[in-house]
Design a protein around this motif. Structure first.
Motif, mmCIF file in Angstrom:
data_model
loop_
_atom_site.group_PDB
_atom_site.id
_atom_site.type_symbol
_atom_site.label_atom_id
_atom_site.label_comp_id
_atom_site.label_asym_id
_atom_site.label_seq_id
_atom_site.Cartn_x
_atom_site.Cartn_y
_atom_site.Cartn_z
ATOM 1 N N SER A 159 0.850 -1.352 -0.161
ATOM 2 C CA SER A 159 0.026 -0.018 0.119
ATOM 3 C C SER A 159 0.740 1.244 0.084
ATOM 4 C CB SER A 159 -0.962 0.021 1.285
ATOM 5 O OG SER A 159 -0.221 -0.141 2.503
ATOM 6 N N SER B 228 7.501 4.316 -2.966
ATOM 7 C CA SER B 228 5.999 4.899 -2.831
ATOM 8 C C SER B 228 5.765 5.288 -4.099
ATOM 9 C CB SER B 228 5.916 5.726 -1.609
ATOM 10 O OG SER B 228 4.740 6.179 -1.528
ATOM 11 N N HIS C 26 3.316 7.727 -4.831
ATOM 12 C CA HIS C 26 3.148 8.950 -4.995
ATOM 13 C C HIS C 26 4.257 10.099 -4.690
ATOM 14 C CE1 HIS C 26 2.773 10.220 -0.604
ATOM 15 N NE2 HIS C 26 2.932 9.207 -0.429
ATOM 16 N N LYS D 18 -1.603 7.895 -5.143
ATOM 17 C CA LYS D 18 -1.463 7.331 -3.756
ATOM 18 C C LYS D 18 -1.993 6.000 -3.439
ATOM 19 C CE LYS D 18 -1.522 12.005 -2.039
ATOM 20 N NZ LYS D 18 -1.808 12.697 -3.456
ATOM 21 N N GLY D 19 -1.681 5.379 -2.278
ATOM 22 C CA GLY D 19 -2.184 4.001 -2.115
ATOM 23 C C GLY D 19 -1.468 2.773 -2.464
ATOM 24 N N LEU E 172 -4.095 1.484 -9.730
ATOM 25 C CA LEU E 172 -2.946 1.945 -9.024
ATOM 26 C C LEU E 172 -1.527 1.229 -9.383
ATOM 27 C CD1 LEU E 172 -4.445 1.919 -5.455
ATOM 28 C CD2 LEU E 172 -4.732 3.858 -7.210
#
Length: 498
Positions: free
Chosen positions: A156, A298, A300, A306-307, A343
Motif C-alpha cells: 500500500s 512509494s 505518490h 497514492k495508496g 494503482l
C-alpha cells in the motif's frame, strides 16, 4: 469523435490539437510552446492565492503577537505582494506528495472502466489482461532500481514496506539474531517499528548523525554485532535531502558484517534495508551494485497515485521474512490481498517515466533550487542551510534565525510549504531530524522545507523568493530579539527569567 482527455489547470498535455471539455463545449488547446509537451509555466498573477487571516485564527504563539493593538501577521500579509486572480496556492511540498503526472492518469483510466478484471483470476480474459498489465508495471518498477521483476512486492506504500521489512526480517531471525541498527533521522514509521520490536525483546541501536546529516561509517562499523539481523538506513532523507553513502554501507555489511556473523557461529551477513521512497527516480539506484537486500518505495513520491507502493525483496541470496499480512498467498506469500490494477499500472507508468526522465528532472530541480537559495541567501542574513550541501537539491531546508516559526508559516498561506515531515506535521514539537543535526528548538522551529518538483516553474520560485524575503524582513523588524542581535548582543549570554 474518439477519446477525449479531460484536464485541469496546467495538466493539458499531448498533441498540439489536444481536445478538452470546457463550459460544455469542446475547444482546442494549442500546446506548441509547452515545455516537455506536458506542462506550461504559470503566470505570476495566476500563482498565489490571497489568504486573509481571520481575527479568531490561532496557530500557536505567532498568531497572538500584537503590535500597536494590531495583529502582526495580518499586518505582514497586507504589506507583502500577493497574487490576485489565482484559485490555488503555489505548491512547494514535493516531499509529502507529488501530483499525478497526466501521462500516468492516461495509463490508469482503462483499468477503472472496461479492463476491470481481478489480476488473480486466471480462468478468463478479464483476469489475464489485468495480470499482464500488473506484470508489466512490476517490470517498470524493478528497472527503476536495477532489480528483477520477481523481486518486487506490491504494497500500500512505503510505510507498509518499511514495517514488513523490519518486522518481517527481525521476527524470522529472532531465534539467533536479536539486534537491529537504524539511525536517529529515519522516517517515523521506521523508528516506530524499531520501538515496537524493542517491546518484543529486540535490541536496537540508533546511530547519531553528523551536523550535515550523514552517518559516520565508523559508528556503523562499531555498532555491528554477530547477532545483527538487519540494518535500516534511509537513502535520501525526507526533511533535509541528505544522501547517505548507501554503496559503502552495503559493502561494509558484506565484509565486516559477514565476518562478525561467521565469528559468532551464525550464518549470513546482516540484511541491508533502505527506505528509498525519496530516492527512487531522483538519484541513480542499483540494488546489486549497492548491496541492498530490501528497499521500500512509494508511488505518490514519483508522480504516481497514492495508496500503492512496493517492497524490493532480494531472491538470490534469498531474503527470508515473516509476512505481516496473511491471506491468499499473493505476492510470493509475503503480502496477501487482491491488487488494485489501476494503482499498480499508475505506479508502473510513473516508474517508467521517472527512469526515462531522471536526469532531466534532476537538472530542472537543481537549477530551481539553486535559484531559490541564491536569491534568499543574497537578500537575507542569518539563514542556516540544513543538511549536507551535496544532498538532493529538490529537498532544500532553511532555518530563518530570529523569526518565530508559526508567524512565518501564517504569513505564507499562499505558498504550500512544510516545516518538517508531513507524517509528523500535527505535532507542535520541533523536527526530530533537525534536532539530531544539533539545531536548538528555536532554529528548528524557524525552518522551512522547500519541496521542488517536476512541475515547479521559475516564475513560482521567483515569487516565493520575493515573498519570503519580505516576510522575514518584516517579522525581524517586529522582533526584539533581532534588534538585540543587531546591537551586537549575544543572546546566549542573557539569563531569561522564567
Amino acid at each position: 469523435m474518439g477519446r477525449i482527455a479531460l484536464r485541469a489547470g496546467r495538466s493539458n498535455i499531448g498533441n498540439p490539437s489536444k481536445m478538452v471539455m470546457q463550459n460544455s463545449k469542446i475547444v482546442a488547446i494549442n500546446s506548441v510552446n509547452q515545455q516537455r509537451n506536458y506542462a506550461s509555466p504559470s503566470q505570476v498573477n495566476q500563482m498565489a492565492t490571497p489568504v486573509d487571516v481571520k481575527p479568531e485564527a490561532r496557530a500557536g504563539r505567532g498568531s497572538m503577537q500584537k503590535v500597536g493593538g494590531k495583529d502582526a501577521v495580518a499586518d505582514i500579509l497586507e504589506s507583502v505582494p500577493r497574487g490576485s486572480t489565482a484559485n490555488r496556492p503555489i505548491y512547494l511540498d514535493a516531499q509529502s506528495t507529488t501530483p499525478v503526472d497526466p501521462r500516468v492518469l492516461d495509463a490508469m483510466m482503462p483499468f477503472f472502466t472496461n479492463q476491470y478484471g481481478n489480476p488473480h483470476s486466471r480462468t478468463h480474459a478479464y483476469g489475464w489482461e489485468s495480470e499482464a498489465a500488473v506484470e508489466e508495471a512490476r517490470e517498470h518498477v524493478a528497472k527503476l532500481i536495477g532489480a528483477d521483476a520477481k523481486e518486487i512486492i506490491f504494497t500500500s506504500g512505503a510505510t507498509e514496506s518499511n514495517n514488513m521489512s523490519l518486522k518481517g526480517v527481525a521476527r524470522f531471525y529472532k531465534q539467533k539474531k536479536k539486534h537491529i541498527i537504524t539511525t536517529q533521522t529515519e522516517h517515523k514509521c521506521v523508528l516506530d517499528s524499531a520501538r515496537k520490536l524493542q517491546d518484543e525483546g529486540f535490541e536496537v541501536t540508533y546511530l547519531p548523525v553528523q551536523t550535515n546529516g550523514l552517518i559516520r561509517m565508523e559508528d556503523l562499523e562499531a555498532a555491528l554485532r554477530p547477532d545483527t539481523s538487519v540494518v535500516s538506513i534511509m537513502a535520501v532523507n525526507n526533511e533535509i535531502g541528505v544522501v547517505q553513502p548507501i554503496a559503502e554501507i552495503g559493502h561494509l555489511l558484506k565484509t565486516k558484517g559477514a565476518q562478525l556473523a561467521k565469528e559468532g557461529g551464525l550464518s549470513g551477513k546482516p540484511l541491508f534495508h533502505t527506505d528509498g521512497a525519496q530516492a527512487a527516480g531522483k538519484i541513480e539506484l542499483d540494488v546489486d551494485k549497492m548491496g541492498i537486500d530490501l528497499m521500500s518505495l512509494s508511488s505518490h513520491k514519483i508522480y504516481g497515485p497514492k495508496g500503492i507502493g512496493a517492497c524490493y525483496v532480494r531472491r538470490r541470496p534469498r531474503v527470508r521474512m515473516d509476512p505481516i499480512i496473511s491471506g491468499g498467498g499473493q505476492e510470493r506469500g509475503l503480502r496477501s490481498g487482491t491488487l488494485a490494477p489501476p494503482l499498480v499500472v499508475g505506479f508502473g507508468e510513473a516508474a517508467r517515466l521517472a527512469y526515462q526522465e531522471r536526469e532531466y528532472d534532476y537538472q530542472h530541480v537543481s537549477a530551481l533550487a539553486q535559484r531559490l537559495r541564491d536569491r534568499i541567501l543574497a537578500e537575507i542574513e542569518c539563514v542556516l542551510v540544513n543538511g549536507d550541501p551535496t544532498g538532493y537539491p529538490g529537498c532544500t531546508n532553511l532555518s530563518f534565525q530570529y523569526v518565530e516559526g508559526e508567524s512565518l508559516l501564517m504569513a505564507l498561506k499562499d505558498i504550500c510549504l512544510s516545516s518538517g515531515s508531513a507524517c509528523t506535521s500535527a505535532s507542535l514539537e520541533p523536527s526530530y531530524v533537525l534536532r539530531a543535526l544539533g539545531l536548538d528548538d528555536e532554529n528548528a522551529h524557524s525552518s522551512l522545507r522547500f519541496g521542488i518538483g517536476r512541475f515547479t516553474t521559475e516564475e513560482e520560485i521567483d515569487y516565493v523568493s520575493e515573498k519570503i524575503i519580505k516576510v522575514v524582513t518584516r517579522l525581524r523588524e517586529l522582533s526584539p530579539l533581532w534588534e538585540m542581535v543587531q546591537d551586537g548582543i549575544d543572546l546566549k549570554t542573557i539569563e531569561w527569567s522564567g
